[in-house]
Design an enzyme around this catalytic site. Structure first.
Site: not given
Lengths: 499, 104, 514
Positions: C79, C154, C178
């Site tokens: 990420k 997210s 997330s």
């Protein structure tokens, strides 16, 4: 800028009572920074003593330096404070380019130490107890250099450069409660207070406390209230007061300035003021306003500090004497009279003299050098004596004199070399070839030469006129370019005369 | 969401917050945010219903204390690495525009 | 599609260990897959140009007989919130465009030490603020199950990468869901560890007291294996736990073998498991999963957590408050974007212009909300109260865990919604995290795994298990047990039902949408 009106100091004190308060920032002499393992060093090339934490890089996190916590607790204890059972860090949020994260990690509602006091001795021996509100841990900011414009100051600069070497250096901020009753001695008390804190942190061995380097920085709060009024007046906070002398001058100046305004029916603006060493004046800074909304909240990246009873006991047991008690003991130990001792204290050289004696020098010698030659040079250059030489260097110098390797005159020469950064006294003696000639053979040869030029001297001595030896001694010293011990030369001359 | 408390937040207030947070807002953004903020604040105000004075605050989900680091110097960044991401520098220091305000 | 990319990481690792495939081949297969589908999915913000080189070096080490980690040679997606010294790290924000950190996040260092092959950086909502990945400054990621839908947020990039077979495993970060909510809507697995279980050093902070890095994968075992690599104490993160953790890999393997549900008390959290906002198909799959567990010997109990009702409110005070401070460092001085107003200006003007240009709407909204929550005069009412709610939520968890060994809820109230559907309604968007937020507030671990498709839209539904702090291993065991129970019943994995996204299908999907 219009000239600031100042009221005569004595007049000001007739009309108003000054109330003082101090915030002293002490940089701790840990090996690493408060929240990062970057070295805590002074004077390195810009942006070399930094880690991602010092730069506040995205993703970096703080970790508390244990030694800084121990130092802070020791300082709290020495200030007679309570040590918080649980203390925590908070973020103080404001934007400024020297503040890498745009928040400072400090302590807010739970400082490590609170509710203490310290005795401060004025020049005539009067003791004043200064109440301490709190001592808390925080981190220093980076250093800005303003470029362009004429003054090098922030106003008129075209741009600024930021060095983060100092960012994150551990600080303890010591905050006093309002100090009443100092009256006309307020400026003197201000200086004595800062000097006491300086002596204390150096005795604790937790800070170099060199004001000229910013290791110890004082913000002085001054307010006046009309005689008979209970309510406190509006205060100003004078920043950037970075020598003992300036602390005294700045407080005096603010009393005179505020008195002039109040006497004319004006009001004091609650503001930060900046001290200007060159002009001996303060100038208005930023007014306190709603913009001072620092949005403090508990630092989520750090955990509470919960000192154990054992740790506190250990640190308490290791505390040095209180400065006032220490002064009394030293005065007795050293055998100085009141005036001699007070001069040392007032010159701010007590710690230097003490540390010099701790390195093995005799107290009278330490005093002689610090209060004499070193102070003279410092005054001439308008710097702090401690910025010129270290107690260790001075003790080395004294040892060389004591052993007969240097005369006082030569020692002064060596001192200049040390101040110029040429090396240790030993190295300078070596490099400059300054050592006293202790080889009797060389001395006797020089004496013989002098006696040959002044053949009547020996007879004069033998007939009782011992002072006649002076002429020979002078000639020998001159021939040896001063690198001889005059006492030894005298001994040898008298021996020669069979006296 | 009820509109009843949306008057609690004014555009002036949002402008002040934006200044504190150093974010320039266009007039449109200011207007939109004022409305949105009022709505959100109204929704989150709910916390005050149960947060009575006898309840301690929790700042850390897992309670720890005395997490320290020994006072030992570690690796530092080179000046080049430190400055590599900077918008502007002079070779050893970060460069910024003139500063109007003053040191805190 | 190369069959290698469809395998779980555990299987890929076995082939590597048996020398049936090289790390280079495996990496190349994933790079090919990325090249084939990522233009559509947009899971990656950056693909590692040196991935093949890294893979070759692992092959060389293995060939030289060096002892390498179990997952050595397996590609992994990272990420973009995690600092990587060899790839840009932007947190999907304009303000960090092109920034290459001078250091690796601790979890990234651990991946490298274990010999994993970083494939690239995955898309996300800007600074992890969002539940749909639509708040990325670089464009949204699309859900591989339906390219017109969101992949969650997210961490939608990591979940989509895994669901689209662009990587078997990925790293995510979870502040309010997330990792878990994207897993739910993409039919994948994601774990938020106990707070402090995985280092945050080098993870660009959103809300420091809530953030936790964790694994993303297609199987429970893969998450466990990744967790074993990244977890454990890090002296650079003060909040990192010093616990000696059990092997999560073994826990997952034990769960898949043993009858883990016998006598297990499964607590259904009343406040998180139905009612307003819960899609019918989600509830239906959730109940079916409960029945399956019950049939396998679990004792299903309902637990009440009355204060969970206040979790979202507390979360949307604590998060913005901490974020407003964490994001103050983006000021144009040391890194990132600088925007100078026309005609110049003071440093203050430059900072304000930079942040105006560099932050997206959601970031501005939350920073200003957080600034408000911390301001003098409001602190006690907002931030202070929210921290008290946190205490109440922890107490609710304590009480619930006296009645149950694990707690369950749907991972998200709905299946994947359409791109654009909620982007203009912040409050509706915030409700997405209803089920996941309590775990972050209390620091307890939570795992999300797929439990089927919602009948009404054919999209994946996930279940979330939560355990007490430090009981992460229990989640891997129970998660693996349910996974194997369901897969036995279905006769296949859920992810195998995902569209292939081969060129033909992709074109069809796109045309259909236009």
């Amino acid at each position: 800028m219009a000239k600031t009106d100042l009221m005569d100091f004595d007049k000001a004190l007739e009309l108003f009572e000054p109330v003082l308060g101090f915030e002293v920032h002490v940089e701790l002499s840990t090996k690493t920074k408060m929240f990062s393992d970057a070295p805590n060093i002074f004077g390195a090339e810009p942006n070399t003593a930094i880690t991602p934490v010092c730069l506040g890089l995205p993703g970096s996190l703080p970790v508390v330096n244990e030694q800084a916590v121990r130092y802070s607790i020791s300082l709290g204890l020495a200030l007679g404070c309570e040590i918080a059972e649980s203390s925590r860090f908070a973020r103080k949020n404001y934007f400024y380019p020297d503040l890498a994260k745009n928040y400072q990690i400090s302590q807010y509602d739970e400082p490590i130490a609170f509710d203490g006091s310290i005795e401060v001795e004025l020049e005539d021996g009067t003791l004043v107890t200064v109440p301490i509100e709190r001592a808390h841990m925080e981190e220093d900011a980076g250093k800005l250099t303003h470029v362009g414009g004429s003054t090098g100051r922030i106003q008129g600069a075209e741009y600024s450069l930021v060095d983060y070497n100092r960012a994150g250096v551990p600080l303890v901020e010591i905050v006093t409660r309002p100090i009443f009753g100092a009256e006309h001695r307020a400026p003197e008390l201000a200086k004595a207070y800062v000097s006491t804190i300086r002596d204390l942190v150096r005795a604790l061995g937790i800070s170099d406390a060199r004001m000229e380097r910013g290791n110890l920085r004082c913000d002085a709060n001054v307010s006046l209230r009309p005689r008979g009024q209970e309510r406190l007046g509006i205060r100003t906070e004078t920043k950037n007061v970075n020598s003992l002398r300036s602390v005294e001058r700045a407080v005096r100046y603010e009393i005179q300035r505020q008195a002039a305004i109040l006497a004319k029916g004006g009001t004091i603006v609650q503001e930060t003021r900046h001290w200007h060493e060159d002009t001996g004046t303060t100038s208005a800074g930023r007014p306190k306003s709603d913009a001072d909304d620092y949005r403090y909240f508990p630092e989520p990246d750090l955990l509470p500090v919960v000192p154990s009873a054992e740790l506190i006991k250990e640190l308490r047991a290791a505390l040095p004497e209180q400065p006032v008690a220490m002064r009394r003991r030293l005065k007795a130990d050293w055998g100085f009279n009141d005036q001699e001792f007070r001069d040392i204290v007032n010159a701010g050289l007590l710690t230097e003299v003490l540390e010099t004696t701790q390195q093995g020098a005799a107290a009278f010698q330490a005093r002689k050098w610090w209060m004499g030659e070193i102070l003279r040079i410092a005054n001439a250059r308008d710097v702090e004596p401690s910025s010129l030489v270290t107690p260790h260097q001075v003790s080395e110098l004294i040892a060389l004199v004591e052993s007969g390797d240097l005369t006082d005159r030569l020692a002064r020469e060596v001192l200049e070399g040390v101040i110029a950064g040429e090396g240790t006294p030993e190295e300078i003696v070596e490099a400059r070839g300054l050592k006293v000639v202790s080889d009797d053979g060389a001395l006797i040869a020089a004496i013989d030469e002098a006696l040959a030029a002044q053949p009547d001297v020996l007879d004069k001595i033998r007939s009782g006129k011992v002072q006649a030896a002076g002429a020979v001694i002078g000639a020998v010293m001159k021939a040896m370019r001063g690198q001889a011990d005059a006492a030894r030369v005298r001994e040898l001359v008298l021996e020669r005369a069979g006296a | 969401m009820s509109e009843s408390s949306t008057a609690d937040i004014t555009a002036e207030q949002v402008a002040h917050l934006a200044h504190l947070a150093r974010i320039d807002l266009t007039p449109e953004e200011l207007q939109r945010l004022t409305g949105e903020l009022a709505q959100i604040v109204h929704a989150v105000e709910k916390v005050t219903e149960v947060a009575t004075s006898d309840i301690p605050a929790t700042s850390h989900p897992v309670a720890l204390h005395n997490v320290f680091r020994p006072d030992v110097v570690g690796a530092t960044l080179s000046t080049e690495a430190a400055l590599a991401g900077a918008p502007e520098h002079d070779g050893s220091r970060f460069k910024v525009s003139a500063i109007l305000g003053e040191e805190q | 599609m190369n069959e290698l990319t469809r395998m779980p990481a555990s299987e890929q690792a076995r082939l590597l260990a048996d020398r049936e495939v090289s790390a280079r081949e495996l990496t190349a297969a994933h790079l090919d897959r990325i090249a084939a589908v990522d233009e559509q999915v947009h899971a990656f913000l950056h693909v590692n140009e040196r991935a093949l080189e890294v893979a070759e070096s692992i092959d060389a080490r293995r060939a030289a007989g060096e002892a390498v980690g179990e997952l050595a040679g397996v590609p992994v997606a990272i990420k973009d919130v995690l600092c990587t010294s060899d790839m840009p790290t932007t947190a999907a924000s304009r303000i960090l465009e092109g920034w290459v950190p001078p250091y690796d996040a601790t979890v990234v260092s651990r991946l490298r030490e274990a010999g994993l092959v970083p494939l690239g950086k995955t898309n996300m909502d800007e600074f992890a603020m969002g539940s749909s990945t639509e708040h990325s400054a670089y464009g949204p990621t699309r859900n591989p199950w339906d390219l017109e839908r969101i992949p969650g947020g997210s961490g939608g990039g990591s979940s989509a990468a895994v669901a689209a077979f662009e990587a078997a495993i990925a790293l995510g970060s979870d502040t309010g869901g997330s990792i878990r909510q994207p897993a739910a809507v993409t039919g994948t697995v994601g774990m938020k560890p106990t707070y402090g279980g995985v280092s945050r050093y080098g993870a660009i902070a959103l809300a420091s007291s809530l953030d936790q890095v964790g694994p993303v994968s297609r199987t429970v075992l893969d998450s466990a294996m990744l967790h074993d690599i990244i977890g454990g104490h890090d002296p650079r993160d003060s909040t990192s736990l010093t616990d000696q953790w059990p092997s999560f890999t073994e826990a997952a393997r034990a769960g898949a073998r043993a009858e883990a549900f016998k006598g297990l008390r499964v607590g259904v959290v009343k406040q998180l498991s139905g009612g307003e906002g819960f899609q019918a198909g989600v509830t239906q799959r959730f109940e079916a999963a409960l029945t399956a567990m019950s049939d396998a010997g679990a004792e299903i109990v309902e637990v009440d957590a009355p204060n969970f009702e206040y979790a979202i409110a507390a979360y949307y005070l604590i998060l913005p408050a901490e974020a407003s401070s964490n994001l103050a460092k983006f000021d144009s001085v040391r890194f990132g974007l600088r925007v100078t107003p026309e005609g110049g200006g003071t440093v203050e003007d430059v900072m304000s212009a930079t942040r105006a240009a560099g932050f997206g709407d959601e970031v501005k909204r939350r920073v200003i909300l957080g600034t408000y929550a911390l301001s003098a005069g409001y602190y006690d009412a907002y931030y202070g109260s929210a921290q008290k709610v946190r205490t109440l939520i922890q107490r609710d968890f304590d009480a619930a865990f006296r009645q149950a060994d694990v707690l369950v809820s749907p991972s998200a109230p709905t299946t994947a919604f359409k791109l654009g559907e909620r982007v203009d309604d912040p409050l509706a968007m915030y409700l997405n995290d209803l089920t996941t937020i309590p775990a972050n507030l209390a620091g307890v671990p939570g795992i999300a795994l797929p439990i089927g498709l919602a009948p009404e839209d054919g999209l994946p539904v996930g279940i979330q298990f939560m355990a007490p702090q430090r009981a992460d291993a229990r989640l891997y065991e129970v998660g693996a047990a349910l996974e194997s129970l369901l897969e036995q019943a279905w006769g296949h994995t859920l992810i195998s039902q995902a569209p292939d996204l081969s060129l033909g299908e992709m074109l069809a999907a796109t045309e259909g949408a236009v």
